[in-house]
Write an enzyme that holds these catalytic residues in place. Sequence first.
Site, short mmCIF file in Angstrom:
data_model
loop_
_atom_site.label_atom_id
_atom_site.label_comp_id
_atom_site.label_asym_id
_atom_site.label_seq_id
_atom_site.Cartn_x
_atom_site.Cartn_y
_atom_site.Cartn_z
N ARG A 71 88.92 19.89 62.41
CA ARG A 71 90.03 20.61 63.03
C ARG A 71 90.41 19.83 64.37
NH1 ARG A 71 92.00 24.18 67.18
NH2 ARG A 71 89.97 23.56 68.33
N ARG A 72 89.66 19.37 65.06
CA ARG A 72 90.12 18.66 66.30
C ARG A 72 91.13 17.44 66.07
NH1 ARG A 72 87.50 21.00 70.64
NH2 ARG A 72 88.44 19.49 72.32
N HIS A 103 79.78 19.39 64.46
CA HIS A 103 79.63 19.77 63.11
C HIS A 103 81.05 19.24 62.52
CE1 HIS A 103 76.33 22.61 62.84
NE2 HIS A 103 75.99 21.79 63.76
N CYS A 157 79.85 27.51 62.29
CA CYS A 157 81.09 27.20 61.79
C CYS A 157 81.52 28.31 61.24
CB CYS A 157 80.90 25.79 60.94
SG CYS A 157 80.40 24.49 61.68
N LYS A 186 88.35 17.57 74.80
CA LYS A 186 89.34 18.48 75.35
C LYS A 186 90.31 17.83 76.21
CE LYS A 186 86.58 22.61 75.99
NZ LYS A 186 85.30 22.17 75.28
N GLU A 227 83.21 20.42 60.46
CA GLU A 227 84.48 21.34 60.27
C GLU A 227 85.22 21.12 61.72
OE1 GLU A 227 81.13 21.83 59.42
OE2 GLU A 227 81.02 23.65 58.12
ZN ZN Z 1 78.35 23.97 61.13
#
Ligand code: ZN
Length: 489
Positions: free
Chosen positions: A89-90, A83, A286, A422, A85
């Site tokens: 963020r990553r 997604h 999310c 990761k 968001e």
């Molecule tokens: Zn989402």
Amino acid sequence: MWSPDEIARLCYNRFNELPKRGKPELGREWTLLAAVVKLSEAQSQCQPKRKIVEKEVVSLGTGTKCIGQSAMSPRGDVLNDSHAEVIARRGFVRYLTEELRRAVVGEGSRVFCPGDETGKWRLLDGVLFVFFTSHTPCGDASIIPMTDSQSQPCLPVGTEEGTDGTNEAPGVTVGGGALRRLMEEEEEEGGGACKRPWLDTEEEEEEEEEEEEEASPKGRHSPAKRSAKDPDIPALGEQAKDVHRTGAKCVPGAPADPREGGPGYHSVGALRVKPGRGERTRSLSCSDKMARWAALGCQGALLSHYLQGALRFSAVVTGKCPYSPEAMRRALSGRCAHVTGLPAGYELQPVQLLQSSVEFTHSQGETERCHQQGQGRVSPCGAAISWCAVADQPLDVTANGYKQGVTKTYLGTEKSRSLICKAELFHCFLNLLAVTEDSQLPPSLRGKELSTYWDYKRAAQTYQQAWLQLRTQAFPLWLRCPRDLLLFQ
Ligand SMILES: [Zn+2]
């Protein structure tokens, strides 16, 4: 100094400047966009006494999909949740790691300066970050009261689920199509929340990790039930005739949605997992992930070693879409507002929630409006784009959790990995560690023999302490990733 519309336009422009790869086909495919914007105060050149705010997009993500549990990898080399968001963020974590490296080796970071303690860093004065999302986050924030003038079956923002076997963003869905879809999912899963095959193999851990994306049935506490009494979680307005619905289901162990007609359809305040067609996902909505970032910071456990406290977004700006300030407040901060006992540096802080009036050209609504006959069915774009402000390979386009276009021969090799999976983010972190002189190491990493991803996350004691408080007081049903998926090096 800045406005929500300005932030939205800046993010849309950054998206428009990116190459075509991974972008939706105009008028046929839609996607979601999220981004992180850095704001920094600077002196005006013409009027030295005047401060201006410089704005720069430092991470951007698009994406609507999420892989099922059987596609998760013990090597940390696949993106479970794409997604927008989560992608944004990553990418932001990748950007922060690079800025920390610059600070540590003395190349001059535009973000960090030395903190009070050796080995710890803090934001430069006047620097802050704003999170932008083109749509209301899936899950709790998407349960939005409708006024009399709106009616569930007629709004044009309903969606039919894709049929390609992957799972897409629920966002805010309304209308007969959405309702039918919810019912279909229920049938496919043989009764919804009661059937949870993966839980049999779940390994319980005492320690918590940064990216648990899993729910557990062992919690003693029901966020949904609590919401009726808890003053921090306002229930839906009495006057609401109906609610916008989310396809994300309550986590196992929580009471399922009542599914009554009108405003009683959903429980509010509950943790939810992203919906799937066919196979279940293990990814929390999310709304839930953003609530966690609002409380613990968005830097994650690894970077917390280097930082003096949580690094939080100062504001969340949402693009033009169905939106409720009350639902956003409830989902992102209301559910955690009562948490106490957080360690120094993790004290809760208010987050500003704002909405822009500018819509994303590739939103589902805009795509349906531009769609022409003969173009094929309107559907969510299968690719996810990550871009961040780093010098080396800023762009990363994935599909199904791996680099887009990778052939089967390369699956599982380094060539197929996303730069924000990761394993790659862990390697960036280990590089940061390698360039840090021993005398400058963060206290939590001095003299430690650590090897796996899990070891390094567990060693972030203050962060883990904060997470323990948050989890036990606000999100007891938010539990852990099986440890065997976190033991890579
Ligand atoms: Zn989402």
